[in-house]
Structure formats: structure tokens, C-alpha cells
Design a protein around this motif. Structure first.
Motif, PDB file in Angstrom:
ATOM      1  N   GLU A   1      -5.966   1.400  11.843  1.00 12.31           N
ATOM      2  CA  GLU A   1      -5.862   2.804  12.252  1.00 12.31           C
ATOM      3  C   GLU A   1      -5.507   2.915  13.741  1.00 12.31           C
ATOM      4  OE1 GLU A   1      -9.282   5.029  11.210  1.00 12.31           O
ATOM      5  OE2 GLU A   1      -8.117   6.881  11.073  1.00 12.31           O
ATOM      6  N   SER A   2      -6.047   1.972  14.523  1.00  7.90           N
ATOM      7  CA  SER A   2      -5.785   2.027  15.968  1.00  7.90           C
ATOM      8  C   SER A   2      -4.319   1.733  16.297  1.00  7.90           C
ATOM      9  CB  SER A   2      -6.702   1.054  16.709  1.00  7.90           C
ATOM     10  OG  SER A   2      -6.304  -0.269  16.430  1.00  7.90           O
ATOM     11  N   MET A   3      -3.564   1.228  15.332  1.00 10.58           N
ATOM     12  CA  MET A   3      -2.150   0.917  15.569  1.00 10.58           C
ATOM     13  C   MET A   3      -1.246   2.128  15.343  1.00 10.58           C
ATOM     14  SD  MET A   3      -2.711  -2.143  16.281  1.00 10.58           S
ATOM     15  CE  MET A   3      -1.241  -3.102  16.391  1.00 10.58           C
ATOM     16  N   VAL A   4      -1.797   3.196  14.792  1.00  9.42           N
ATOM     17  CA  VAL A   4      -0.971   4.378  14.519  1.00  9.42           C
ATOM     18  C   VAL A   4      -0.655   5.076  15.839  1.00  9.42           C
ATOM     19  CG1 VAL A   4      -0.824   6.594  13.311  1.00  9.42           C
ATOM     20  CG2 VAL A   4      -2.058   4.679  12.261  1.00  9.42           C
ATOM     21  N   ASN A   5       0.617   5.117  16.198  1.00  8.84           N
ATOM     22  CA  ASN A   5       1.023   5.872  17.390  1.00  8.84           C
ATOM     23  C   ASN A   5       1.958   7.001  16.982  1.00  8.84           C
ATOM     24  OD1 ASN A   5       3.468   4.626  16.874  1.00  8.84           O
ATOM     25  ND2 ASN A   5       3.193   3.064  18.446  1.00  8.84           N
ATOM     26  N   ALA A   6       2.434   7.740  17.973  1.00  6.90           N
ATOM     27  CA  ALA A   6       3.179   8.966  17.685  1.00  6.90           C
ATOM     28  C   ALA A   6       4.374   8.749  16.749  1.00  6.90           C
ATOM     29  CB  ALA A   6       3.642   9.591  18.991  1.00  6.90           C
ATOM     30  N   GLY A   7       5.138   7.679  16.984  1.00 10.12           N
ATOM     31  CA  GLY A   7       6.347   7.509  16.174  1.00 10.12           C
ATOM     32  C   GLY A   7       6.129   6.694  14.914  1.00 10.12           C
ATOM     33  N   ALA A   8       4.882   6.237  14.693  1.00 12.55           N
ATOM     34  CA  ALA A   8       4.629   5.282  13.611  1.00 12.55           C
ATOM     35  C   ALA A   8       4.979   5.835  12.232  1.00 12.55           C
ATOM     36  CB  ALA A   8       3.172   4.839  13.641  1.00 12.55           C
ATOM     37  N   LEU A   9       5.347   4.922  11.359  1.00 12.01           N
ATOM     38  CA  LEU A   9       5.587   5.270   9.957  1.00 12.01           C
ATOM     39  C   LEU A   9       4.388   4.722   9.179  1.00 12.01           C
ATOM     40  CD1 LEU A   9       7.452   6.331   7.747  1.00 12.01           C
ATOM     41  CD2 LEU A   9       8.731   4.193   7.866  1.00 12.01           C
ATOM     42  N   VAL A  10       3.590   5.643   8.623  1.00  6.12           N
ATOM     43  CA  VAL A  10       2.339   5.234   7.985  1.00  6.12           C
ATOM     44  C   VAL A  10       2.494   5.249   6.463  1.00  6.12           C
ATOM     45  CG1 VAL A  10      -0.137   5.713   7.808  1.00  6.12           C
ATOM     46  CG2 VAL A  10       1.091   6.262   9.923  1.00  6.12           C
ATOM     47  N   ALA A  11       2.018   4.171   5.821  1.00  4.42           N
ATOM     48  CA  ALA A  11       2.106   4.115   4.362  1.00  4.42           C
ATOM     49  C   ALA A  11       0.849   3.477   3.777  1.00  4.42           C
ATOM     50  CB  ALA A  11       3.334   3.321   3.949  1.00  4.42           C
ATOM     51  N   VAL A  12       0.533   3.889   2.558  1.00  2.56           N
ATOM     52  CA  VAL A  12      -0.525   3.237   1.793  1.00  2.56           C
ATOM     53  C   VAL A  12       0.163   2.532   0.639  1.00  2.56           C
ATOM     54  CG1 VAL A  12      -2.578   3.552   0.372  1.00  2.56           C
ATOM     55  CG2 VAL A  12      -2.226   5.016   2.361  1.00  2.56           C
ATOM     56  N   ASN A  13       0.003   1.211   0.592  1.00  2.00           N
ATOM     57  CA  ASN A  13       0.656   0.447  -0.479  1.00  2.00           C
ATOM     58  C   ASN A  13      -0.279   0.340  -1.690  1.00  2.00           C
ATOM     59  OD1 ASN A  13       2.644  -1.135  -1.713  1.00  2.00           O
ATOM     60  ND2 ASN A  13       1.729  -3.035  -0.929  1.00  2.00           N
ATOM     61  N   LYS A  14       0.249  -0.167  -2.772  1.00  2.00           N
ATOM     62  CA  LYS A  14      -0.478  -0.366  -4.038  1.00  2.00           C
ATOM     63  C   LYS A  14      -0.860   0.971  -4.665  1.00  2.00           C
ATOM     64  CE  LYS A  14      -2.364  -4.746  -2.311  1.00  2.00           C
ATOM     65  NZ  LYS A  14      -3.519  -5.637  -2.188  1.00  2.00           N
ATOM     66  N   ALA A  15       0.031   1.943  -4.544  1.00  2.00           N
ATOM     67  CA  ALA A  15      -0.217   3.247  -5.158  1.00  2.00           C
ATOM     68  C   ALA A  15      -0.437   3.096  -6.663  1.00  2.00           C
ATOM     69  CB  ALA A  15       0.955   4.185  -4.889  1.00  2.00           C
ATOM     70  N   ASP A  16       0.093   1.986  -7.215  1.00  2.00           N
ATOM     71  CA  ASP A  16      -0.099   1.763  -8.665  1.00  2.00           C
ATOM     72  C   ASP A  16      -1.563   1.598  -9.030  1.00  2.00           C
ATOM     73  OD1 ASP A  16      -0.205  -1.634  -8.740  1.00  2.00           O
ATOM     74  OD2 ASP A  16       0.816  -0.698  -7.049  1.00  2.00           O
ATOM     75  N   LEU A  17      -2.386   1.203  -8.039  1.00  2.00           N
ATOM     76  CA  LEU A  17      -3.814   1.026  -8.308  1.00  2.00           C
ATOM     77  C   LEU A  17      -4.584   2.350  -8.227  1.00  2.00           C
ATOM     78  CD1 LEU A  17      -4.668  -2.212  -6.272  1.00  2.00           C
ATOM     79  CD2 LEU A  17      -3.985  -2.012  -8.672  1.00  2.00           C
ATOM     80  N   LEU A  18      -3.936   3.340  -7.653  1.00  2.00           N
ATOM     81  CA  LEU A  18      -4.629   4.608  -7.433  1.00  2.00           C
ATOM     82  C   LEU A  18      -4.194   5.605  -8.494  1.00  2.00           C
ATOM     83  CD1 LEU A  18      -3.794   4.888  -3.651  1.00  2.00           C
ATOM     84  CD2 LEU A  18      -6.003   4.221  -4.584  1.00  2.00           C
ATOM     85  N   ASP A  19      -5.066   5.850  -9.438  1.00  2.00           N
ATOM     86  CA  ASP A  19      -4.718   6.804 -10.494  1.00  2.00           C
ATOM     87  C   ASP A  19      -4.327   8.139  -9.904  1.00  2.00           C
ATOM     88  OD1 ASP A  19      -5.153   4.926 -12.329  1.00  2.00           O
ATOM     89  OD2 ASP A  19      -7.210   5.557 -12.830  1.00  2.00           O
ATOM     90  N   GLN A  20      -5.118   8.539  -8.904  1.00  2.00           N
ATOM     91  CA  GLN A  20      -4.881   9.874  -8.342  1.00  2.00           C
ATOM     92  C   GLN A  20      -3.780   9.894  -7.303  1.00  2.00           C
ATOM     93  OE1 GLN A  20      -7.262   7.722  -7.458  1.00  2.00           O
ATOM     94  NE2 GLN A  20      -9.133   8.804  -6.884  1.00  2.00           N
ATOM     95  N   ALA A  21      -3.340   8.695  -6.876  1.00  2.00           N
ATOM     96  CA  ALA A  21      -2.451   8.662  -5.715  1.00  2.00           C
ATOM     97  C   ALA A  21      -1.246   9.558  -5.873  1.00  2.00           C
ATOM     98  CB  ALA A  21      -1.991   7.241  -5.458  1.00  2.00           C
TER      99      ALA A  21
END
Ligand SMILES: Nc1nc2c(ncn2[C@@H]2O[C@H](COP(=O)(O)OP(=O)(O)O)[C@@H](O)[C@H]2O)c(=O)[nH]1
Ligand SMILES: [Mg+2]
Length: 447
Positions: free
Chosen positions: A316-336
Motif C-alpha cells: 500500500e505504501s508504494m501507491v503514489n499519484a500516478g500509480a496503476l493499482v490492480a488486484v489480481n486473481k479476480a477469479d478467486l473472488l466470487d464477488q469481485a
């Protein structure tokens, strides 16, 4: 006129349909003669049989082009031998050329150096030629071609001429203090300097986009171990560049991969997973990952969907203004998939993706491409492309600022002279004095 006649293959070595050997210098036509070929009409490709001067063996049946100086790339007499690209053919022709008195192999860049010396191109165009040869992507080639066409040269020459005129005004004030100079001289001169300073400052304020286009946009993928960083790199690279494993801590060093993202040059770095490392090597990997993220133009912060919605603090501390943020393994998240529209504030700008089944990848890559384009696209058609340009322009601005702040016109003139010299260094013009003479000759001092 160059005394030496130089030669070198202009095409890369190795097996190819055609190779081109270039000869430049006063003896270029003599070289043809030695190989039993009459000098053809200029600028017309002509079929010829090259012969070994000693054994009379045929070296190749090829095409020859003759450019009579100064109407050639280098300004010298130039011969181009378009021969069959086999190693034996090229080697034997080079050996024959080497045996002719007055001919020698060219040094790296020597043809372009001669073209520069002959005034065929300025330094920025010579640099652009090198950039075009090195260009890996369409956008890089476009930028190099514009610069080769004189986009930077025209601008820098114009600035330099205007500055020299201002300097000439100032010199007039110094040399003819008692003359009845036009009243607005000082005013005109300083307003020219001010306008130039603003134009150069504006040119400098490009956030290094042109340089980034030339060098490639540095992208770092960071995140906790096992988030799928190496899998994402492989997906982007379309090959197995990094080892993917369910064992956390597999990637320990930074792995760089060059990509062509819709014509834009990108250097993507896969890094070691961020965590309190288990051993010295992994801990060094984590340290390098952090440095890599800090130096990057763009950071892809990848969270592990297996632990969503919990966020890893170090990541989380690596997120800066221009960062591109993603959560991988959406296949594991039923609700994702529903989460996309209904995520809480913290996750709003986040892409939910699955490297495994491709979910969300298309829009993720589209976003990445857009960010990369934003980092290197310039509105300006003549952006700064090298640190060398930046330094010279900064020096020029500093000298102009100093000129404005000194009391004695003699000192101001010296600073403006330094400023013109900085601009001259950009294009390779250093004959400031000479040009001053020209301007002076036409300068009206009210007589
Ligand atoms: N279910 C699922 N597993 C994934 C996905 N992406 C990667 N993995 C798996 O997660 C593990 C770690 O992947 P890796 O790319 O090595 O992660 P890294 O440590 O962040 O580089 C491997 O077993 C991958 O096959 C995904 O989208 N979904
Ligand atoms: Mg990895």
C-alpha cells in the motif's frame, strides 16, 4: 576536403539478401576503377561486376551507386556497393578495398561526422539519425524522424539568431556610447531576452517526455509475494520471461523486459515480493524492488486477490499519484466482478484482473498504454530528447538571467555571449564571433 577515403559496410553483418558497402572520400571513384568498374552516371543504380584487382576473380555481380561530392550524404565522393549479403562476398570486397592505397576502414560514426563537418546536418540531426537507427518502436521512430527533419535545429538556430541580434544591440551601445542610437535599443534588447527566456523555459518544462520516448518508459511491478507479478510480466511480454511459482519469494532480483506497447517503448521490471524477507538474498531483492519502484516513471501496484479486501501495508505504501493499482486473481473472488461497481472508496481506482483467466486484462492494458502514452507524448513536435540538450538550455537560461542582473553592459554582453554559445553547442555552431561580425555589418547605428 577529406584526405582519407574511408569504407565500411552500412548494413549489419551476417547472412542477408543484400549488404551495402559504402566508400567515401576523394578516392571513391578510384576504388571502383581498381575493381574494374567504370564510374556510372551519378545517382543511378547501375549493374556492375566487381573484380579482384590481383586475381581478376569476380567478387560479385551487384548494383553500384555513385554520388559525386558535394551532392552526397557526407559531401565527399561516395560509392555505394549493393552486393549480395553473404559473409564471403562482403569479406572479400572489404579485403580488396583495404588493399587499395589511400583507403582505410571507417571509424564508428565517421560517415555521419563527415556529413556534419560538411554542413549536411547539425548535431541534433546527427543525434536523431543515431536515434532512428536505434528506434525499437513506431513512436520512437516518429520522434527521431521529426528531429532529423530539423525540428530542433530550426528552433535552436532561430533562438540563437535572435540572441545574437540582441547581443549586437548591446555591443552597439558599448562601442558607440556617444552615437545617437535609436532610443528603444535597450528596451528592444531586453524584451528579446525576456521572450527568449520564457520560450526556452517553456521548452524545458516538458517533464522529460522526449527523453523518455527515446529511452523507454520505466515501469515497475511491485506487490506482495505470490500476487502474480511475474505472471503479469509474462502476460505483457507474451513469453515466459520470469519464473512463476506458487512458492512465495521466487523472484529475487529485478527482471527487465522491453515491450512495444502500441508503438511506445516500455521497460517493465518484475520485482521481488514485498515482505519482511526470510533471508539475506531475499532481503536484498526487496531492497532492490523498492529502489526500482522509486526510480520508475510508472509503478504497477499489484495486490493479491487471495487476501482481498485486506491490503498488504508494505504494498500500500508504494501507491503514489500516478500509480496503476490492480488486484489480481479476480477469479478467486466470487464477488469481485460485482465489486468493480461496488467497491469502497479505497479501491475505487483499482482494476480487478485475473492473469489466469484474462478477466479485466484488456481494460487494464488499455489503461497502462494510456498512462505510458501520457508519460512520453508531447504536444510539442520538437521535444528535448537528450540530457545534453537540457543542460545546454539550462546554461543558456542561467546566462541570460545573469545578463539581466549585472550593472555593466560589458558584463551583460559577456553573459549573452555565453548564452549564445550554449545554444551554439546544441547544434554544433560555435562561431559566434563570426556571426556577430555579419550582424554588425548590417547593423544601423544611426549614421
Ligand atoms: N488463481 C489465480 N492464480 C494466479 C493468478 N495469477 C498468478 N497466479 C498464481 O499465483 C502464483 C504466484 O504467481 P507469481 O506470478 O509467481 O507471483 P509473484 O510472486 O507475484 O511473482 C502462481 O502459482 C500463479 O500460477 C490469477 O490470476 N489467478
Ligand atoms: Mg515473482
Amino acid at each position: 576536403m577529406n584526405i582519407d577515403t574511408i569504407f565500411a559496410p552500412a548494413t549489419a553483418s551476417g547472412r542477408a539478401g543484400v549488404a551495402m558497402v559504402r566508400i567515401s572520400g576523394p578516392m571513391a571513384n578510384k576504388a571502383l576503377d581498381c575493381m574494374g568498374v567504370a564510374v556510372p552516371s551519378p545517382r543511378v543504380m547501375t549493374r556492375a561486376r566487381l573484380q579482384d584487382p590481383t586475381s581478376q576473380d569476380v567478387l560479385d555481380d551487384c548494383l553500384v551507386a555513385w554520388f559525386e561530392g558535394p551532392n552526397s550524404f557526407t559531401g565527399d565522393n561516395v560509392v555505394e556497393l549493393h552486393v549480395h549479403g553473404g559473409r564471403a562476398v562482403v569479406e572479400s570486397i572489404l579485403a580488396v578495398l583495404n588493399s587499395i592505397g589511400g583507403l582505410r576502414p571507417a571509424e564508428p560514426g565517421e560517415f555521419t561526422r563527415r556529413a556534419f563537418d560538411a554542413g549536411k546536418l547539425d548535431l541534433t540531426q546527427a543525434e536523431a539519425l543515431a536515434d532512428l537507427v536505434d528506434a525499437d518502436t513506431r513512436a520512437q521512430a516518429r520522434q527521431a524522424l521529426r528531429q532529423m527533419g530539423g525540428a530542433l535545429k530550426t528552433r535552436y538556430d532561430d533562438w540563437r539568431e535572435r540572441l545574437i541580434k540582441a547581443l549586437a544591440h548591446l555591443e552597439a551601445v558599448i562601442d558607440f556610447p556617444d552615437e545617437d542610437l535609436p532610443g528603444e535599443t535597450a528596451e528592444v534588447l531586453w524584451s528579446t531576452v525576456n521572450v527568449l527566456e520564457a520560450e526556452i523555459a517553456n521548452h524545458l518544462a516538458d517533464d522529460s517526455r522526449g527523453e523518455r520516448m527515446r529511452n523507454g518508459v520505466q515501469v515497475a511491478i511491485v506487490g506482495p509475494p505470490n500476487a502474480g507479478k511475474s505472471s503479469l510480466l509474462n502476460l505483457l511480454a507474451k513469453r515466459d520471461a520470469a519464473i512463476v511459482s506458487e512458492m512465495a519469494g521466487t523472484t529475487r532480483d529485478v527482471i527487465d523486459v522491453h515491450l512495444d506497447l502500441d508503438g511506445y517503448p516500455v521497460l517493465v521490471a518484475d520485482t521481488a515480493g514485498l515482505r519482511d524477507a526470510q533471508d539475506a538474498i531475499e532481503s536484498e531483492g526487496v531492497r532492490r524492488a523498492k529502489i526500482c519502484a522509486k526510480d520508475a516513471d510508472l509503478v504497477i501496484v499489484l495486490f493479491d486477490g487471495a487476501t482481498y479486501p485486506e491490503r498488504d501495508g508494505m504494498t500500500e505504501s508504494m501507491v503514489n499519484a500516478g500509480a496503476l493499482v490492480a488486484v489480481n486473481k479476480a477469479d478467486l473472488l466470487d464477488q469481485a466482478r460485482e465489486l468493480e461497481i461496488d467497491v469502497d472508496d479505497d479501491w475505487k481506482a483499482t482494476h480487478f484482473i485475473s492473469v489466469k483467466d484474462g478477466f479485466g486484462i484488456e481494460s487494464f492494458i488499455a489503461k497502462l498504454t494510456q498512462k505510458v502514452a501520457d508519460l512520453c507524448d508531447v504536444a510539442d513536435d520538437a521535444p528535448i530528447t537528450r540530457a545534453r540538450h537540457r543542460h545546454a538550455l539550462e546554461d543558456c537560461c542561467n546566462s541570460m538571467a545573469r545578463a539581466r542582473n549585472v550593472d555593466l553592459p560589458e558584463l551583460a554582453a559577456e553573459d549573452l555571449r555565453l548564452a549564445t554559445r550554449s545554444l551554439g553547442r546544441l547544434t554544433g555552431h560555435v562561431d559566434v564571433e563570426e556571426l556577430l561580425d555579419v550582424v554588425f555589418r548590417d547593423f544601423c547605428i544611426g549614421k
